[in-house]
Design an enzyme around this catalytic site. Structure first.
Site, PDB file in Angstrom:
ATOM      1  N   THR A  50     -40.114  56.921  71.762  1.00  0.00           N
ATOM      2  CA  THR A  50     -38.533  56.819  71.408  1.00  0.00           C
ATOM      3  C   THR A  50     -38.198  56.142  70.156  1.00  0.00           C
ATOM      4  OG1 THR A  50     -38.207  56.168  73.760  1.00  0.00           O
ATOM      5  CG2 THR A  50     -36.493  55.830  72.398  1.00  0.00           C
ATOM      6  N   ARG A  54     -40.594  49.218  71.905  1.00  0.00           N
ATOM      7  CA  ARG A  54     -39.396  48.361  72.306  1.00  0.00           C
ATOM      8  C   ARG A  54     -40.155  47.655  73.519  1.00  0.00           C
ATOM      9  NH1 ARG A  54     -33.421  50.023  72.326  1.00  0.00           N
ATOM     10  NH2 ARG A  54     -34.001  50.540  70.233  1.00  0.00           N
ATOM     11  N   SER A 150     -31.494  46.877  69.026  1.00  0.00           N
ATOM     12  CA  SER A 150     -30.254  47.427  69.221  1.00  0.00           C
ATOM     13  C   SER A 150     -29.484  46.765  70.308  1.00  0.00           C
ATOM     14  CB  SER A 150     -30.388  48.831  69.791  1.00  0.00           C
ATOM     15  OG  SER A 150     -29.060  49.566  69.647  1.00  0.00           O
ATOM     16  N   HIS A 151     -28.972  47.313  71.521  1.00  0.00           N
ATOM     17  CA  HIS A 151     -28.325  46.326  72.367  1.00  0.00           C
ATOM     18  C   HIS A 151     -29.115  46.018  73.595  1.00  0.00           C
ATOM     19  CE1 HIS A 151     -27.953  50.677  73.180  1.00  0.00           C
ATOM     20  NE2 HIS A 151     -28.122  50.360  74.570  1.00  0.00           N
ATOM     21  N   ASP A 307     -22.210  47.687  68.388  1.00  0.00           N
ATOM     22  CA  ASP A 307     -23.515  47.201  69.161  1.00  0.00           C
ATOM     23  C   ASP A 307     -24.104  45.849  68.051  1.00  0.00           C
ATOM     24  OD1 ASP A 307     -24.836  48.963  67.502  1.00  0.00           O
ATOM     25  OD2 ASP A 307     -26.211  49.302  69.339  1.00  0.00           O
ATOM     26  N   ARG A 312     -23.941  51.591  66.985  1.00  0.00           N
ATOM     27  CA  ARG A 312     -22.883  52.295  67.782  1.00  0.00           C
ATOM     28  C   ARG A 312     -21.705  51.872  67.924  1.00  0.00           C
ATOM     29  NH1 ARG A 312     -28.182  52.106  70.416  1.00  0.00           N
ATOM     30  NH2 ARG A 312     -28.434  53.985  71.716  1.00  0.00           N
ATOM     31  N   GLU A 406     -24.285  61.437  70.487  1.00  0.00           N
ATOM     32  CA  GLU A 406     -24.658  61.196  72.065  1.00  0.00           C
ATOM     33  C   GLU A 406     -23.779  60.608  72.622  1.00  0.00           C
ATOM     34  OE1 GLU A 406     -28.497  59.595  71.688  1.00  0.00           O
ATOM     35  OE2 GLU A 406     -27.557  57.531  70.955  1.00  0.00           O
ATOM     36  N   GLU A 407     -23.766  60.836  73.930  1.00  0.00           N
ATOM     37  CA  GLU A 407     -22.749  60.033  74.911  1.00  0.00           C
ATOM     38  C   GLU A 407     -22.713  58.670  74.877  1.00  0.00           C
ATOM     39  OE1 GLU A 407     -24.032  58.549  77.818  1.00  0.00           O
ATOM     40  OE2 GLU A 407     -26.042  59.235  77.092  1.00  0.00           O
ATOM     41  N   LYS A 420     -27.071  57.584  63.898  1.00  0.00           N
ATOM     42  CA  LYS A 420     -25.996  57.128  64.372  1.00  0.00           C
ATOM     43  C   LYS A 420     -25.494  55.626  63.636  1.00  0.00           C
ATOM     44  CE  LYS A 420     -28.273  54.797  68.193  1.00  0.00           C
ATOM     45  NZ  LYS A 420     -29.620  55.442  68.261  1.00  0.00           N
TER      46      LYS A 420
END
Length: 621
Positions: A50, A54, A150-151, A307, A312, A406-407, A420
């Site tokens: 990914t 992480r 990230s979140h 975020d 995001r 992306e959604e 992003k």
């Protein structure tokens, strides 16, 4: 066996004087003879995937800590030096967010590259994720590393890698890097010294230079009319969710000529413990409650959020009845796509030269827009590492890179950042909202205009928590091959596709929620076929690999299967690469904008996912 792993760890973890927690954790577990926990922490190495690493921050080879950051950086530096021409001179960009240990991990990353002879472009202070891919592209660096999770929950952290083109790494580069890291994990860390990194003559603080360029690039390419923006009476509330976004958001809005936001006081300062939210993700239910309360108290009708690492963007708008409409990731994607197309037309760019992409689990509304308006569209596998690289291919074909999303509320607007970028998305959204406000329209009404033109799309994205990988495999096996002889529950009618090359028979369901399946794509087994509902039901169908080979890459290491149904439904089910979740993405389109019919179909298909496909009750999910 676990005791030997523990002894090895203790021989390698040399940070007892600086960070005694990881060493002390293993010593305590060893003293307590807690073999199970030692096995979980030490048996397996943290996996590179990914776009990086992480994991939870604690001791062990399977977690993120100083030792694993050093060994990962050593392996990455070794590979980049070998794979990229002039890598040491071109340098590496390193940044970090505000999470616990992020600054230390960034300095250790820089040290590993310095030891390899690299020039290091460093952001020593707290930064947003888009700053790293921006600098990689602008400086022509060999690669970039951003320390962020990230979140994710507060105990996690991450190590995100960008390649020389400024996009996240993707196959086969990620696989080669993982191999190099694996080879270097057998070596002890070369340097634990994070002190003095910033003073090293081969380290360059690029914060001022790159951030000036970042804001200038975004506003220069996307700010429509600064004077008109400055006159708007639109008011809006903003929260960075205890992350790094506030100063960057304020400066970007000013660069667009937009008025400042109304802050959410308790969430403005970076705080790695995220004290006011259960989960620091603006998508999560309740995450925007504090911002909505501030908006209600001040009579403001728009709430915006980034975020924690500001890549995001989320938005909610107050409706005439006093309720709040939280736009979904796909709805925001549609809004941005329409706005970007309008901006491209204003700039004189022909529709056929505009390129937009989204992930295969995102809404097909973008595809319908492309068919209607004539711009170039393609979908990709999930993740910006695929979308950004696809947009680069389209750009080399002479197309204007317009938009990708992306959604999961990730939006790339303009090619100055090939990932992003929540701060740029924020400014573009406020600019659009200001333009609509001047026309007496709301953002929700703008979205309704898109539904009227392209049809109504309604979605339901969710997941089942399944910590048992064996059970997950059984669920997907039943979807592909039908129930085993031991399973006696009722079943739906199924296809029978016989693949002689593989020696198997695929038995996918013929219906989902009673709706005929018209298309199947399975990126785990390597099967794709359209108009499958026209296949006779009476006899098994023999298919060759050439007849059913997917256009997307196939990987047997994860599960991902997509179905389309004749009622305009589309369902993708996949396993998560970072969490013990079985995710599904479901959308129904009604061409006649019949909301009630679309809602009924969606509900029927949601129930079918739980009852027919996953069998959630039987599997205890």
């Amino acid at each position: 066996m676990s005791s030997r792993l523990a002894e090895r760890w203790l021989s390698e973890d040399k940070v007892d004087s600086r960070d005694p927690e990881t060493r002390g954790q293993i010593e305590s577990l060893l003293a307590a003879n807690d073999k199970d926990t030692l096995e979980k922490l030490l048996r397996n190495r943290i996996e590179f995937g990914t776009a990086g690493l992480r994991a939870r921050m604690e001791a062990g080879y399977s977690r993120l800590n100083r030792l694993t950051v050093i060994t990962a950086s050593q392996g990455l530096a070794a590979y980049v030096a070998k794979a990229v021409d002039g890598a040491q001179q071109r340098g590496v960009v390193v940044g970090h967010d505000h999470r616990h240990n992020s600054a230390a991990f960034a300095r250790l990353t820089a040290r590993a590259f310095l030891d390899r002879g690299f020039h290091v472009y460093l952001y020593p202070g707290l930064g947003l994720t888009p700053e790293v891919p921006f600098a990689v592209k602008r400086l022509g660096a060999a690669c970039g590393v951003m320390i962020t999770a990230s979140h994710n929950p507060k105990d996690d952290n991450g190590y995100k890698v960008y390649w020389e083109n400024g996009a996240q790494i993707c196959p086969p580069v990620d696989e080669a890097i993982a191999q190099s890291i694996g080879e270097n994990q057998q070596m002890e860390p070369q340097s634990w010294d994070e002190d003095g990194v910033e003073a090293d003559p081969n380290v360059e603080d690029v914060t001022l230079r790159m951030m000036d360029a970042y804001f200038e690039a975004a506003a220069g390419g996307l700010a429509a009319d600064r004077e008109a923006n400055s006159r708007t009476e639109l008011r809006y509330v903003y929260t960075p969710m205890h992350g790094v976004g506030a100063p960057f958001a304020a400066r970007m809005l000013a660069a667009f000529g937009l008025p400042p936001f109304v802050p959410v006081p308790d969430q403005m300062s970076p705080d790695p413990d995220f004290p006011s939210v259960a989960f620091p993700n603006p998508e999560e239910k309740g995450a925007l409650d504090m911002a909505k309360a501030v908006a209600d108290a001040q009579g403001v009708g728009l709430v915006l959020a980034n975020d924690p690492d500001a890549d995001r963007f989320a938005a909610a708008e107050k409706q005439p009845d006093g309720s709040w409409l939280a736009f979904t990731g796909d709805q925001l994607g549609t809004i941005f796509a329409a706005a970007v197309l309008a901006m491209a037309r204003s700039a004189g760019i022909p529709d056929e030269r505009v390129a937009m992409v989204n992930s295969t689990v995102s809404s097909r509304m973008l595809s319908v827009m492309a068919q209607t308006e004539g711009f170039r569209y393609t979908d990709t596998l999930t993740g910006f590492k695929y979308m950004a690289n696809e947009l680069l291919i389209l750009q080399r074909q002479g197309l204007f890179v317009g938009f990708g999303y992306e959604e999961a509320i990730g939006y790339m607007i303009h090619d100055h950042v090939l990932d992003k970028d929540g701060v740029t998305a924020l400014a573009v959204f406020v600019q659009l909202a200001a333009q609509l406000h001047a026309q007496g329209k709301s953002v929700a009404e703008y979205l309704e205009d898109q539904y009227a033109r392209y049809g109504y799309f309604v979605s339901a994205n969710s997941y089942f928590v399944c910590p048992d990988p064996v059970k997950t495999a059984h669920i997907f096996s039943r979807i592909r091959y039908g129930p085993s002889e031991e399973q006696t529950s009722a079943d739906v009618q199924r296809f029978e596709f016989v693949r002689s090359e593989y020696g198997d028979t695929l038995r996918y369901p013929r219906t989902i929620g009673g709706f005929p399946v018209s298309y199947i794509r399975d990126l785990t087994t390597g099967f794709e076929m359209r108009d499958v509902d026209k296949v006779p039901a009476e006899t098994p169908q023999k298919v060759t690999l050439d007849e059913c080979r997917p256009t997307f890459p196939v990987s047997g290491s994860s599960h991902m299967v997509t179905f389309e149904t004749r009622n305009g439904g589309r369902l993708t089910m996949r396993t998560s690469g970072t969490e013990p979740k079985l995710k599904y993405y479901l959308e129904v389109r009604n061409q006649d904008n019949d909301r009630a019919a679309a809602a009924r179909d969606l509900e029927a298909m949601v129930n079918a996912v739980a009852c027919e496909l996953v069998q959630a009750t039987e599997n205890g999910l």
